[in-house]
Design an enzyme around this catalytic site. Structure first.
Site, PDB file in Angstrom:
ATOM      1  N   ASP A  40      -2.678   1.215   6.914  1.00 18.52           N
ATOM      2  CA  ASP A  40      -1.854   0.940   5.735  1.00 18.52           C
ATOM      3  C   ASP A  40      -1.381  -0.518   5.726  1.00 18.52           C
ATOM      4  OD1 ASP A  40      -1.328   3.969   4.913  1.00 18.52           O
ATOM      5  OD2 ASP A  40      -0.956   3.757   7.068  1.00 18.52           O
TER       6      ASP A  40
ATOM      7  N   GLU B 179      -1.124  -1.299  -4.833  1.00 15.83           N
ATOM      8  CA  GLU B 179      -2.347  -0.540  -5.057  1.00 15.83           C
ATOM      9  C   GLU B 179      -2.149   0.407  -6.234  1.00 15.83           C
ATOM     10  OE1 GLU B 179      -5.132   0.993  -1.885  1.00 15.83           O
ATOM     11  OE2 GLU B 179      -4.193   2.855  -2.552  1.00 15.83           O
TER      12      GLU B 179
ATOM     13  N   ASP C 114       0.881  -1.160   0.000  1.00 19.20           N
ATOM     14  CA  ASP C 114       0.000   0.000   0.000  1.00 19.20           C
ATOM     15  C   ASP C 114       0.923   1.216   0.000  1.00 19.20           C
ATOM     16  OD1 ASP C 114      -2.328   1.578   0.193  1.00 19.20           O
ATOM     17  OD2 ASP C 114      -2.130   1.674   2.372  1.00 19.20           O
TER      18      ASP C 114
END
Length: 183
Positions: A141, A68, A7
């Site tokens: 996160d 991501e 992430d």
């Protein structure tokens, strides 16, 4: 299959490693964040992210890296930092010859919670449940990185079949059609 989920972020880059296959219970192999000081210059922060990701890759030896996909936000400065951290993750994986998959936030949320509009608390709760953890990973996160890895494990078989079908279709020549009455 062992997947490192990333992430991306400049201050906190979430990382999580999940092992397993679609349809079977999954196992968390590691979770955490790579942190950089907000007051450091951008180049130094990117080097720190690279070093942190390299340590995760060395320690866990994943077969895939799921990152991501950066999407447009109203804050251009935030999206630029996220994109730069994302590029570092892709570079680290590519340097090792690891396949990289990009997943959108809504794709990850839908895979893990059933809704592409789930909030961070819902994602954290489902990650906790799916990996049989005692508590949601902190910060968010880290939970998001695990969700990325889970999403990739669950979606990779279908994506691989689709890619193989497209490749086979490209290799097979199209049938030649003759107009009626010309035989």
């Amino acid at each position: 299959m062992k997947v490192l989920g990333v992430d991306p972020g400049l201050t906190r880059c979430g990382v999580g490693v999940v092992e397993g296959v679609a349809g079977r219970p999954l196992t968390m192999a590691g979770v955490g964040v790579v942190r950089t000081p907000a007051d450091a210059d951008i180049a130094h922060r990117l080097v720190l992210i690279e070093r942190g990701l390299e340590e995760w890759l060395d320690r866990h030896r994943p077969e895939f890296v799921a990152v991501e996909r950066v999407f447009s936000q109203h804050n251009v400065r935030t999206v630029m930092g996220t994109a730069q951290a994302s590029a570092v993750a892709m570079l680290c994986a590519a340097r090792r010859g690891l396949p990289v998959a990009l997943h959108t936030p809504s794709e990850v949320k839908a895979a893990v919670t059933g809704s592409g509009r789930a909030d961070k608390a819902q994602v954290g709760a489902m990650v906790t449940r799916l990996l049989r953890l005692s508590a949601p990973p902190k910060p968010a996160d880290a939970a998001d990185a695990l969700a990325l890895a889970i999403c990739h494990i669950w979606r990779a078989p279908a994506v691989n079949r689709l890619q193989a079908a497209h490749a086979a279709a490209r290799r097979t020549p199209a049938p030649v059609r003759t107009p009626k009455g010309t035989r």
